[in-house]
Design an enzyme around this catalytic site. Structure first.
Site, PDB file in Angstrom:
ATOM      1  N   GLY A  79       0.803  -1.224   0.000  1.00 10.78           N
ATOM      2  CA  GLY A  79       0.000   0.000   0.000  1.00 10.78           C
ATOM      3  C   GLY A  79       0.832   1.268   0.000  1.00 10.78           C
ATOM      4  O   GLY A  79       2.029   1.249  -0.252  1.00 10.78           O
TER       5      GLY A  79
ATOM      6  N   HIS B  10       2.396   4.483  -5.099  1.00 13.07           N
ATOM      7  CA  HIS B  10       3.000   5.567  -5.890  1.00 13.07           C
ATOM      8  C   HIS B  10       3.131   5.076  -7.321  1.00 13.07           C
ATOM      9  O   HIS B  10       2.729   3.945  -7.643  1.00 13.07           O
ATOM     10  CB  HIS B  10       4.341   5.976  -5.283  1.00 13.07           C
ATOM     11  CG  HIS B  10       5.266   4.819  -5.026  1.00 13.07           C
ATOM     12  ND1 HIS B  10       5.800   4.057  -6.042  1.00 13.07           N
ATOM     13  CD2 HIS B  10       5.714   4.268  -3.877  1.00 13.07           C
ATOM     14  CE1 HIS B  10       6.555   3.112  -5.533  1.00 13.07           C
ATOM     15  NE2 HIS B  10       6.520   3.198  -4.223  1.00 13.07           N
TER      16      HIS B  10
ATOM     17  N   GLY C  81       5.486   3.885  -8.926  1.00 11.65           N
ATOM     18  CA  GLY C  81       6.200   2.615  -9.075  1.00 11.65           C
ATOM     19  C   GLY C  81       5.215   1.452  -9.059  1.00 11.65           C
ATOM     20  O   GLY C  81       5.208   0.609  -9.956  1.00 11.65           O
ATOM     21  N   HIS C  82       4.350   1.448  -8.034  1.00 17.27           N
ATOM     22  CA  HIS C  82       3.337   0.388  -7.957  1.00 17.27           C
ATOM     23  C   HIS C  82       2.423   0.434  -9.184  1.00 17.27           C
ATOM     24  O   HIS C  82       2.051  -0.604  -9.736  1.00 17.27           O
ATOM     25  CB  HIS C  82       2.463   0.562  -6.711  1.00 17.27           C
ATOM     26  CG  HIS C  82       3.204   0.524  -5.411  1.00 17.27           C
ATOM     27  ND1 HIS C  82       3.403   1.639  -4.636  1.00 17.27           N
ATOM     28  CD2 HIS C  82       3.783  -0.505  -4.742  1.00 17.27           C
ATOM     29  CE1 HIS C  82       4.062   1.304  -3.540  1.00 17.27           C
ATOM     30  NE2 HIS C  82       4.319   0.017  -3.575  1.00 17.27           N
TER      31      HIS C  82
ATOM     32  N   GLY D 157       8.573  -5.661  -8.614  1.00 17.21           N
ATOM     33  CA  GLY D 157       9.516  -4.639  -9.056  1.00 17.21           C
ATOM     34  C   GLY D 157      10.954  -5.109  -8.935  1.00 17.21           C
ATOM     35  O   GLY D 157      11.317  -5.777  -7.961  1.00 17.21           O
TER      36      GLY D 157
ATOM     37  N   GLN E 116      14.542  -9.512  -3.477  1.00 16.01           N
ATOM     38  CA  GLN E 116      13.202 -10.074  -3.263  1.00 16.01           C
ATOM     39  C   GLN E 116      12.706 -10.835  -4.497  1.00 16.01           C
ATOM     40  O   GLN E 116      12.250 -11.974  -4.394  1.00 16.01           O
ATOM     41  CB  GLN E 116      12.227  -8.939  -2.923  1.00 16.01           C
ATOM     42  CG  GLN E 116      10.778  -9.375  -2.862  1.00 16.01           C
ATOM     43  CD  GLN E 116       9.877  -8.275  -2.336  1.00 16.01           C
ATOM     44  OE1 GLN E 116       9.782  -8.079  -1.130  1.00 16.01           O
ATOM     45  NE2 GLN E 116       9.222  -7.548  -3.218  1.00 16.01           N
TER      46      GLN E 116
ATOM     47  N   SER F  30       9.594   5.138  -3.634  1.00 13.13           N
ATOM     48  CA  SER F  30       9.384   4.257  -2.497  1.00 13.13           C
ATOM     49  C   SER F  30       8.365   4.891  -1.556  1.00 13.13           C
ATOM     50  O   SER F  30       8.337   6.120  -1.405  1.00 13.13           O
ATOM     51  CB  SER F  30      10.706   4.060  -1.748  1.00 13.13           C
ATOM     52  OG  SER F  30      10.460   3.521  -0.459  1.00 13.13           O
ATOM     53  N   SER F  31       7.563   4.048  -0.929  1.00 10.03           N
ATOM     54  CA  SER F  31       6.594   4.573   0.052  1.00 10.03           C
ATOM     55  C   SER F  31       7.326   5.261   1.203  1.00 10.03           C
ATOM     56  O   SER F  31       6.753   6.094   1.892  1.00 10.03           O
ATOM     57  CB  SER F  31       5.744   3.433   0.612  1.00 10.03           C
ATOM     58  OG  SER F  31       5.133   2.724  -0.435  1.00 10.03           O
TER      59      SER F  31
HETATM   60  P1  AMP Z   1       5.994  -2.561  -1.565  1.00  9.29           P
HETATM   61  O1  AMP Z   1       4.640  -1.932  -1.428  1.00  9.29           O
HETATM   62  O2  AMP Z   1       7.115  -1.664  -1.213  1.00  9.29           O
HETATM   63  O3  AMP Z   1       6.069  -3.922  -0.912  1.00  9.29           O
HETATM   64  O4  AMP Z   1       6.170  -2.835  -3.113  1.00  9.29           O
HETATM   65  C1  AMP Z   1       5.249  -3.617  -3.821  1.00  9.29           C
HETATM   66  C2  AMP Z   1       5.835  -3.947  -5.164  1.00  9.29           C
HETATM   67  O5  AMP Z   1       6.106  -2.760  -5.877  1.00  9.29           O
HETATM   68  C3  AMP Z   1       7.163  -4.725  -5.075  1.00  9.29           C
HETATM   69  O6  AMP Z   1       7.198  -5.701  -6.116  1.00  9.29           O
HETATM   70  C4  AMP Z   1       8.176  -3.649  -5.322  1.00  9.29           C
HETATM   71  O7  AMP Z   1       9.387  -4.131  -5.884  1.00  9.29           O
HETATM   72  C5  AMP Z   1       7.447  -2.775  -6.308  1.00  9.29           C
HETATM   73  N1  AMP Z   1       7.978  -1.411  -6.305  1.00  9.29           N
HETATM   74  C6  AMP Z   1       8.062  -0.555  -5.261  1.00  9.29           C
HETATM   75  N2  AMP Z   1       8.656   0.589  -5.645  1.00  9.29           N
HETATM   76  C7  AMP Z   1       8.965   0.443  -6.967  1.00  9.29           C
HETATM   77  C8  AMP Z   1       9.601   1.263  -7.938  1.00  9.29           C
HETATM   78  N3  AMP Z   1      10.054   2.491  -7.631  1.00  9.29           N
HETATM   79  N4  AMP Z   1       9.742   0.780  -9.193  1.00  9.29           N
HETATM   80  C9  AMP Z   1       9.294  -0.466  -9.523  1.00  9.29           C
HETATM   81  N5  AMP Z   1       8.691  -1.284  -8.649  1.00  9.29           N
HETATM   82  C10 AMP Z   1       8.519  -0.841  -7.388  1.00  9.29           C
END
Ligand code: AMP
Length: 283
Positions: free
Chosen positions: A31, A34, A36-37, A147, A153, A185-186
């Site tokens: 959650g 942004h 990226g997600h 990502g 990961q 990034s969040s």
């Molecule tokens: P998270 O919410 O941080 O667990 O991220 C969820 C998914 O979004 C994971 O697969 C992350 O690798 C991907 N993700 C987060 N930030 C980015 C980004 N800036 N670019 C690409 N993928 C991202």
């Protein structure tokens, strides 16, 4: 967009789609979404007929001194963003819904999970691989998008899917960046303005390393150029700079002679930022 808070609800939803022969993609997130997600969501849209996004801040992947309690959350905003992207269903369970029935069983990928970030964060990847397995079992997708920003990961997850014959495809998405190069990034919202300005050092150092990769450098030279660039950010506390085999994550030495991944973990105040780039020597 369907909002499912129970496992039964999302299972039933996906089952109907699959009965109709539709291809289902899942995008797992924690959650506070942004761009990226949303890049991952758009890729899932292109590749499948139906997109499920999961939102779950998974307690078992946070260490005792990590930021679980302060991890940013904004459910209403997240749902509005996903609706605008045409997501078909969101699975947004409570911790009780996910773990209430018990949590004695783990999925572990030893080796890959114990190095790099895994060495700094004991138990982290075990929490990730266990919850991702649960999410795959609950949402039964044809494919899942992750990502490349979280390089270790996705590497660990690919290995788990291969080793356990999980019946889905893992799709990687390149890191999505702010205009100045900072990986989205969040956690970026928690940087002070001063630290936010300095955080560009991560992507700059990766760009310098990539430029150097063209001239058959040694791993030592690459490490030096990265640390020099990071050193230009006075508030940066470098946790780790790792240059590893891009597939096996094994340590490299000597000359750069194969595809390598550079993995950075840099702390600004209380905020740990990570970034990554794959570099390939000029042949
Ligand atoms: P998270 O919410 O941080 O667990 O991220 C969820 C998914 O979004 C994971 O697969 C992350 O690798 C991907 N993700 C987060 N930030 C980015 C980004 N800036 N670019 C690409 N993928 C991202």
């Amino acid at each position: 967009m369907k909002i499912c808070r129970t496992k039964a609800d999302i299972r039933d939803t996906v089952r109907l789609w699959r009965l109709n022969g539709e291809r289902v993609g899942v995008v797992p997130t924690m959650g506070f979404l942004h761009e990226g997600h949303l890049g991952l969501v758009r890729l899932a849209r292109q590749k499948g007929d139906r997109v499920v996004t999961t939102i779950f801040v998974n307690p078992t992947q946070f260490g005792p001194n990590e930021d679980l309690a302060t991890y940013p959350r904004d459910e209403a905003r997240d749902l509005a963003l996903l609706e605008a992207e045409g997501v078909d269903a969101v699975f947004i369970p409570s911790v009780e819904e996910m773990y209430g029935a018990g949590g004695d069983t783990y999925v572990e990928v030893p080796g890959l999970s114990d190095v790099l970030q895994g060495a700094l964060r004991p138990g982290h990847f075990r929490g990730v691989t266990t919850v991702v397995t649960k999410l795959f079992n609950i949402t039964t997708p044809d494919f899942a998008v992750f990502g490349e920003k979280d390089y270790q990961q996705i590497t660990v997850i690919r290995r788990m899917v291969r080793d356990l014959d999980m019946p889905l495809e893992i799709v990687g998405h390149p890191t999505v960046r702010e205009a100045d190069g900072l990986a989205m990034s969040s956690r970026n919202v928690r940087l002070t303005p001063e630290h936010r300005a300095q955080a560009v050092a991560l992507s700059r150092s990766l760009a310098s390393a990539e430029a150097l990769a063209k001239s058959a450098p040694s791993i030592k030279d690459l490490d030096a150029v990265i640390r020099e660039e990071l050193g230009k950010a006075p508030a940066a506390e470098v946790n780790s700079v790792d240059i590893r085999d891009a597939e096996t994550l094994e340590d490299l030495s000597g000359e750069l002679d194969r595809a390598a991944v550079i993995l950075l973990a840099v702390r600004f105040g209380t905020v740990l930022l990570i970034d990554q780039r794959v570099i390939v020597p000029e042949s």
